[in-house]
Design a protein around this motif. Structure first.
Motif, PDB file in Angstrom:
ATOM      1  N   ARG A  17     -38.218 -20.764   3.008  1.00  0.00           N
ATOM      2  CA  ARG A  17     -38.744 -20.107   1.806  1.00  0.00           C
ATOM      3  C   ARG A  17     -40.188 -20.545   1.539  1.00  0.00           C
ATOM      4  O   ARG A  17     -41.059 -19.717   1.257  1.00  0.00           O
ATOM      5  CB  ARG A  17     -37.868 -20.434   0.597  1.00  0.00           C
ATOM      6  N   VAL A  24     -46.700 -15.131   4.195  1.00  0.00           N
ATOM      7  CA  VAL A  24     -46.470 -13.685   4.269  1.00  0.00           C
ATOM      8  C   VAL A  24     -47.745 -12.937   3.858  1.00  0.00           C
ATOM      9  O   VAL A  24     -48.354 -13.271   2.848  1.00  0.00           O
ATOM     10  CB  VAL A  24     -45.286 -13.281   3.355  1.00  0.00           C
ATOM     11  N   PRO A  25     -48.164 -11.964   4.674  1.00  0.00           N
ATOM     12  CA  PRO A  25     -49.393 -11.220   4.345  1.00  0.00           C
ATOM     13  C   PRO A  25     -49.257 -10.506   2.998  1.00  0.00           C
ATOM     14  O   PRO A  25     -48.174 -10.055   2.647  1.00  0.00           O
ATOM     15  CB  PRO A  25     -49.518 -10.195   5.475  1.00  0.00           C
ATOM     16  N   ARG A  26     -50.344 -10.418   2.299  1.00  0.00           N
ATOM     17  CA  ARG A  26     -50.327  -9.823   0.955  1.00  0.00           C
ATOM     18  C   ARG A  26     -50.281  -8.298   1.000  1.00  0.00           C
ATOM     19  O   ARG A  26     -49.860  -7.669   0.040  1.00  0.00           O
ATOM     20  CB  ARG A  26     -51.577 -10.258   0.181  1.00  0.00           C
ATOM     21  N   ARG A  27     -50.811  -7.706   2.076  1.00  0.00           N
ATOM     22  CA  ARG A  27     -50.878  -6.237   2.051  1.00  0.00           C
ATOM     23  C   ARG A  27     -49.802  -5.620   2.943  1.00  0.00           C
ATOM     24  O   ARG A  27     -49.266  -6.273   3.831  1.00  0.00           O
ATOM     25  CB  ARG A  27     -52.268  -5.746   2.449  1.00  0.00           C
ATOM     26  N   GLU A  76     -32.446 -13.624   5.139  1.00  0.00           N
ATOM     27  CA  GLU A  76     -32.340 -13.502   3.674  1.00  0.00           C
ATOM     28  C   GLU A  76     -33.659 -13.892   3.020  1.00  0.00           C
ATOM     29  O   GLU A  76     -34.170 -13.193   2.138  1.00  0.00           O
ATOM     30  CB  GLU A  76     -31.213 -14.395   3.143  1.00  0.00           C
ATOM     31  N   VAL A  79     -36.543 -11.251   3.906  1.00  0.00           N
ATOM     32  CA  VAL A  79     -36.614  -9.992   3.131  1.00  0.00           C
ATOM     33  C   VAL A  79     -36.940 -10.272   1.663  1.00  0.00           C
ATOM     34  O   VAL A  79     -37.651  -9.493   1.029  1.00  0.00           O
ATOM     35  CB  VAL A  79     -35.327  -9.141   3.260  1.00  0.00           C
ATOM     36  N   ARG A  80     -36.443 -11.373   1.132  1.00  0.00           N
ATOM     37  CA  ARG A  80     -36.730 -11.672  -0.273  1.00  0.00           C
ATOM     38  C   ARG A  80     -38.208 -11.998  -0.475  1.00  0.00           C
ATOM     39  O   ARG A  80     -38.751 -11.788  -1.560  1.00  0.00           O
ATOM     40  CB  ARG A  80     -35.860 -12.846  -0.760  1.00  0.00           C
ATOM     41  N   ALA A  81     -38.846 -12.500   0.573  1.00  0.00           N
ATOM     42  CA  ALA A  81     -40.284 -12.822   0.489  1.00  0.00           C
ATOM     43  C   ALA A  81     -41.146 -11.594   0.778  1.00  0.00           C
ATOM     44  O   ALA A  81     -42.368 -11.682   0.754  1.00  0.00           O
ATOM     45  CB  ALA A  81     -40.613 -13.930   1.476  1.00  0.00           C
ATOM     46  N   ARG A  82     -40.509 -10.450   1.073  1.00  0.00           N
ATOM     47  CA  ARG A  82     -41.220  -9.216   1.426  1.00  0.00           C
ATOM     48  C   ARG A  82     -42.113  -9.402   2.643  1.00  0.00           C
ATOM     49  O   ARG A  82     -43.258  -8.921   2.672  1.00  0.00           O
ATOM     50  CB  ARG A  82     -42.081  -8.713   0.266  1.00  0.00           C
ATOM     51  N   VAL A 258     -33.151  -5.332  -0.776  1.00  0.00           N
ATOM     52  CA  VAL A 258     -34.379  -5.553  -1.542  1.00  0.00           C
ATOM     53  C   VAL A 258     -34.945  -4.218  -2.012  1.00  0.00           C
ATOM     54  O   VAL A 258     -35.408  -4.072  -3.143  1.00  0.00           O
ATOM     55  CB  VAL A 258     -35.408  -6.327  -0.685  1.00  0.00           C
TER      56      VAL A 258
END
Lengths: 376, 329
Positions: A17, A24-27, A76, A79-82, A258
């Motif tokens: 996490r 994780v990339p912002r865009r 899990e 995907v939760r972190a997008r 999600v």
């Protein structure tokens, strides 16, 4: 039946996490072309630097060799972190080509390709379908004639995702002249820069250019690029497909949960409204899809085809989720945005990689034991 | 192994034992003439104390095993009293009526299911039951039912008796709106609905293998195959979610209520959809009273009336994203 994580697995969750939150990339990922390639490779390289590339690959091949529990935990958190969708242009390399090389490749093939795949240095595409061979893959007709220590390939593939930006292709061709059906095929590594290859991209109904036609005009491929034995390509290909239907699907299936949460957030539906009812059902279905995903991983299947159930369930639920987004958006659905793009893309879910109709035949025949449809 | 969804040896044993008991005592063929089941055999098997602790006269199994047995019960179309008695024993025990709980577990008294209908209650297949468990939306009550009947009707015309009694507070023994109790009720109702969904799938598949038309079994035609595949998908989805919900509830996990709400929402959809498809696959026979499949359809309608179905939109989702999408883009 147990679904509890050890303290070590919980620590692993925290580690995953935290890493994802920081990396994780912002865009949102670009849809296609060179920008999609650059984005996906940069993300994979970043994962690799953090030790998160090839998470399901065995350690000895540079992967992380995660247990089933930890794969679940990773996805899990993923995907939760997008984090970017797992179904990007690195998907074939990580989930088809790499595992196939691990199972059937020579030491040279593995030594050259596996590190490049993991490090985010090469994109692979899949050359299986042909204009005359869609659902009926075994009828494929692209030929490879043995000439000295080379194969000379002629023919055409189609629906090849990311052919325009790929470095290599897993190519299934008929190498034994006069052979029928699944006999006499070979699984070959094709360098997409080889002379005689022409890629003609095809725009899809969502306006993206993912897939392409690929033409082969006397393309010379060294015999050393055959994976497994010459003329034994069907067995090698089936190995690939079986792998695809299990591990790689976790991320995709959980991603849908999600997406349903995002829809509920977007709609903020009044209780009891028609849209609230639809969202409640979608939320329940996404929960059940997750339960199916876990059972696929954590229970011995009764038949080898059990995975078709969750696969089809996912495809059709993905379409319902995206369809509901259009109704929630109202007039905004007529404008191009991320939701409408995903909605249009979702039409491929019940076609790509085995149509819903073929999947239903497989379920009926191989899971339920109904009479088989005769192929010639 | 900390995560394992295979049935344990003990779980297989209890399933096999329950299946054997149901085959002998409650063969589906008995439903050709529909009378309320005598639940004594189920009680002798221990069905109403499965999930109660051994100290309370129960068998000490967990909710997972209990749910699996109720799936089989649903497959055999056992009267809804099997649910009501199992839940009634729990409710009596929780409310301090230990003696009544013991009698229910031992099969010395039975509970039938009651469905509120305006200012009256419909008692389903009362048979010998001296008590009723009335399922309301957000609570349920265990009550005595007297001998005098207001009226007797027939449920959906398949022979199960329905008695209408006035809804009065007299005779109420215990009432509960406790979330865990409601969740257990929803879990077991859903388990029986899964049993219905599986049974009609199997009936359709078996029929499609023997019924011949155009010189071949109809199961060779894709239209029939796809109906059967749809039933298989529905049943699999529900079965997986049942495991998830039962485990979450057993282990007291924080997503227990969410998992049960998801299960309870899907269960009636799947059972009714499968029953419809199964009738269709059976053709003319499926529309006849001879075939068993219509009983399953009616049982699905009945079971769907029991339990509360908490609103799943009110509960936190276990896989909710950690950041809102608006904050991202």
């Amino acid at each position: 039946m147990q679904l509890s994580l050890s303290p070590e697995d919980q620590t692993f969750r925290t580690t995953a996490r935290e890493w994802l939150a920081a990396n994780v990339p912002r865009r949102r990922a670009p849809n296609d072309g060179r920008p999609a390639r650059d984005f996906a490779l940069a993300w994979l390289a970043r994962c690799n630097a953090g030790g998160w590339s090839g998470i399901s690959w065995p350690d000895e091949f540079g992967g992380r060799g995660l247990s089933q529990e930890r794969l679940i935990v990773w996805y899990e958190e993923y995907v939760r972190a997008r984090a970017p969708s797992v179904l990007d242009c690195t998907f074939v390399a990580l989930n088809h080509a790499g595992p196939t090389l691990i199972a059937c490749g020579s030491d040279e093939q593995k030594g050259f390709h596996l590190p490049r795949i993991l490090a985010g240095e090469s994109i692979w595409c899949q050359g299986f379908s042909e204009p005359g061979s869609g659902s009926d893959l075994a009828s494929l007709a692209t030929t490879g004639r043995v000439e000295g220590d080379h194969l000379v390939v002629n023919g055409q593939k189609i629906w090849t995702s990311f052919a325009d930006i790929a470095d290599y292709q897993e190519l299934l061709i008929r190498t034994e002249a006069g052979s029928k059906r699944h006999h006499g095929l070979s699984w070959v590594i094709c360098d997409m820069k080889s002379a005689g290859i022409t890629v003609r991209p095809i725009e899809n109904m969502a306006g993206a250019v993912h897939f392409a036609e690929v033409f082969y005009d006397n393309v010379r491929i060294p015999l050393s690029e055959v994976v497994g034995d010459l003329h034994d390509g069907w067995r090698v290909a089936m190995n690939t497909l079986a792998f695809e239907r299990k591990t790689a699907a976790i991320g995709l299936q959980l991603e849908l949960s999600v997406k349903v949460e995002d829809l509920i957030d977007l709609a903020a539906p009044p209780r009891g409204s028609a849209i609230a009812e639809r969202l409640a059902t979608l939320r329940a279905e996404a929960a059940a899809l997750r339960a199916m995903t876990y059972r696929t991983l954590l229970r011995e299947p009764e038949t080898p085809s059990d995975g078709s159930l969750v696969r089809l369930c996912f495809a059709e639920l993905a379409q319902r989720v995206n369809r509901t987004a259009m109704d929630i958006l109202g007039a905004d659905a007529l404008l191009e945005n991320a939701w409408t793009h995903d909605y249009l893309e979702s039409y491929s879910e019940t076609i790509a990689g085995g149509t819903a109709e073929i999947q239903r035949n497989i379920i009926a025949e191989r899971v339920l034991g109904l009479p088989r449809v005769k192929t010639q | 192994m900390t995560c394992d969804l295979n049935l344990s040896g003990e779980q297989r044993q209890i399933i096999d034992a329950a299946a054997a008991m149901l085959r002998t005592e409650y063969p589906v063929d008995r439903r050709r003439r529909w009378v309320a089941d005598d639940l004594a055999a189920a009680a002798a098997f221990g069905m109403f104390g499965l999930g109660l602790p051994e100290g309370d006269g129960g068998a000490g199994f967990s909710l997972v095993e209990e749910a699996l047995v109720h799936v089989l019960s649903g497959r055999h179309l056992v009267s809804s009293g099997s649910l009501a008695t199992a839940l009634g024993a729990r409710l009596a025990r929780a409310a301090g009526h230990a003696e009544l709980a013991d009698r229910l577990v031992a099969g010395e008294a039975f509970v039938c299911a009651g469905v509120p209908a305006g200012d009256s209650v419909l008692l389903m297949e009362r048979g010998e039951a001296a008590f009723a468990l009335v399922f309301d939306n957000r609570d349920f009550e265990l009550r005595e039912v007297g001998a005098a009947l207001a009226s007797e009707e027939s449920a959906l015309g398949h022979g199960a008796s329905v008695e209408r009694i006035p809804r009065v507070s007299k005779g109420v023994i215990a009432r509960s709106a406790e979330p865990r109790m409601l969740a257990i009720a929803d879990l077991l109702v859903s388990a029986q609905l899964l049993g219905v969904a599986e049974a009609v799938r199997d009936l359709a598949v078996a029929y499609a293998q023997v019924r011949q038309q155009f010189g071949q079994p109809i199961g060779g035609f894709q239209a029939i195959k796809h109906h059967c595949a749809n039933m298989a998908i529905g049943a699999e989805m529900l079965s997986c979610q049942l495991d998830m919900a039962a485990i979450a509830l057993r282990d007291g996990r924080e997503d227990g209520a969410f998992q049960v709400a998801a299960l309870r929402r899907l269960a009636p959809h799947v059972a009714l959809a499968n029953a419809r498809l199964s009738i269709q696959v059976h053709g003319g026979v499926g529309f006849s009273a001879e075939a068993a499949v219509h009983h399953y359809l009616k049982q699905a309608h009945l079971l769907s009336r029991l339990g509360s179905a908490a609103d799943i939109l009110d509960l936190p989702a276990p896989l909710a994203p950690l950041v809102r999408v608006q904050e991202r883009n």
